[in-house]
Design a protein around this motif. Structure first.
Motif, short mmCIF file in Angstrom:
data_model
loop_
_atom_site.label_atom_id
_atom_site.label_comp_id
_atom_site.label_asym_id
_atom_site.label_seq_id
_atom_site.Cartn_x
_atom_site.Cartn_y
_atom_site.Cartn_z
N MET A 188 -1.61 8.85 -14.31
CA MET A 188 -2.31 7.66 -13.82
C MET A 188 -1.33 6.63 -13.26
N MET A 189 -0.20 6.46 -13.91
CA MET A 189 0.79 5.51 -13.41
C MET A 189 1.32 5.94 -12.05
N TYR A 190 1.61 7.21 -11.91
CA TYR A 190 2.16 7.74 -10.66
C TYR A 190 1.15 7.59 -9.53
N VAL A 191 -0.11 7.98 -9.79
CA VAL A 191 -1.15 7.89 -8.78
C VAL A 191 -1.42 6.43 -8.41
N THR A 192 -1.41 5.57 -9.40
CA THR A 192 -1.68 4.15 -9.14
C THR A 192 -0.60 3.51 -8.29
N LEU A 193 0.67 3.77 -8.62
CA LEU A 193 1.76 3.13 -7.89
C LEU A 193 1.91 3.66 -6.46
N LEU A 234 -3.18 1.60 -0.96
CA LEU A 234 -4.44 1.64 -0.22
C LEU A 234 -5.28 0.39 -0.50
N THR A 235 -5.21 -0.11 -1.72
CA THR A 235 -5.95 -1.33 -2.05
C THR A 235 -5.45 -2.52 -1.25
N ASN A 268 -5.70 -7.21 2.42
CA ASN A 268 -5.21 -7.92 3.61
C ASN A 268 -6.29 -8.07 4.66
N THR A 269 -7.14 -7.06 4.79
CA THR A 269 -8.22 -7.13 5.77
C THR A 269 -9.26 -8.17 5.38
N LEU A 326 -9.02 4.69 7.41
CA LEU A 326 -8.98 5.12 6.01
C LEU A 326 -10.37 5.43 5.49
N VAL A 327 -11.33 4.57 5.80
CA VAL A 327 -12.71 4.80 5.36
C VAL A 327 -13.26 6.07 5.99
#
Length: 278
Positions: free
Chosen positions: A24-29, A35-36, A41-42, A256-257
């Motif tokens: 989870m840490m690897y995927v999150t970072l 992506l978030t 920013n948008t 991305l969407v």
């Protein structure tokens, strides 16, 4: 009484809790947070400005070219990638190992090098382009050139996904089908295709996703003409060079969407096909 599922099982790797934590840490970072940030920013530009940026005629034209060329290239690779995988699995011939290794060349070759090579080859003065020009067919600096470049970089995905599945299909299955009176056509579409279809679809999805974000190999052969051969990744890079970070992230958010929706649809089709032919 039904046996309880055991979450803790013996493994040479760390236990479930520690392994899951690192996962989870690897995927999150590396995935979730970057992506978030695009959407965060948008969100600062407001809906009106966002809609104005992502619906500009130049931007819409780049969407059409990027998505259409990526889909066309992935479709071509799905057909010919299956054919190449079939030849590599079912036939023995001189140079087979060389060709098998050559399939992975687009993985290792820098995309800029691929773009320069394809441009030199398909330009009107190139080895191939000069003969195509006789028939009025131009590849370099046209949308066709974009498809050629995306087909080049996406081929290994289909071949490497389908090849192991074909190797697992015994020839006796085809022989049994033939002995029961089935034609080669029916044997392929009724016996073989249902088995390899999930892998073929996975290869198509990977090739499509790879082509959708490709930049290096396309930027040379496309000519980068706005409203005609300008792809969306190039438009994003152009806005970044102009320090228009908000506009670049807005366009990136749309892509991305779209990519996420396409992957969901393809995964749903894979799930349906696996349940149907299980």
């Amino acid at each position: 009484m039904a046996r309880k599922r055991k979450w803790k099982q013996y493994s040479v790797l760390p236990g479930f809790g520690l392994s899951m934590g690192f996962t989870m840490m690897y995927v999150t970072l590396l995935i979730f947070i970057p992506l978030t940030m695009i959407f965060l920013n948008t969100a600062t530009m407001g809906w009106g400005n966002f809609w104005a940026v992502v619906t500009e005629p130049r931007v819409v034209a780049s969407y059409k070219l990027s998505i259409g060329a990526a889909f066309a290239a992935a479709s071509i690779n799905a057909v010919f990638g299956l054919l190449i995988a079939w030849v590599l699995v079912r036939y023995n011939f001189p140079g087979k190992r060389f060709i098998d290794g050559l399939i992975d060349l687009p993985f290792a070759l820098p995309t800029a090098v691929a773009g320069i090579a394809l441009t030199s080859l398909y330009a009107t003065t190139g080895w191939v382009g000069q003969y195509l020009d006789i028939f009025g067919i131009r590849v370099a600096f046209t949308p066709l050139g974009v498809i050629v470049a995306l087909t080049f970089i996406g081929l290994p995905f289909v071949v490497r996904m389908v090849q192991p599945v074909l190797e697992g299909i015994e020839k006796e299955v085809e022989e049994a089908s033939a002995s029961l009176g089935a034609t080669r056509f029916h044997t392929f579409f009724k016996v073989i295709l249902p088995v390899i279809f999930p892998a073929l679809l996975s290869g198509f999805a990977l090739a499509f996703a790879r082509a959708l974000g490709e930049y290096g190999s396309v930027v040379f052969i496309s000519g980068n003409m706005p409203m005609r051969t300008e792809i969306t990744p190039l438009l994003i890079m152009t806005k970044l060079e102009q320090f228009d970070y908000i506009g670049a992230t807005a366009i990136a958010a749309v892509m991305l969407v779209f990519s996420f929706i396409m992957l969901l649809v393809i995964n749903a089709i894979q799930w349906w096909s696996q349940r149907r032919y299980a």
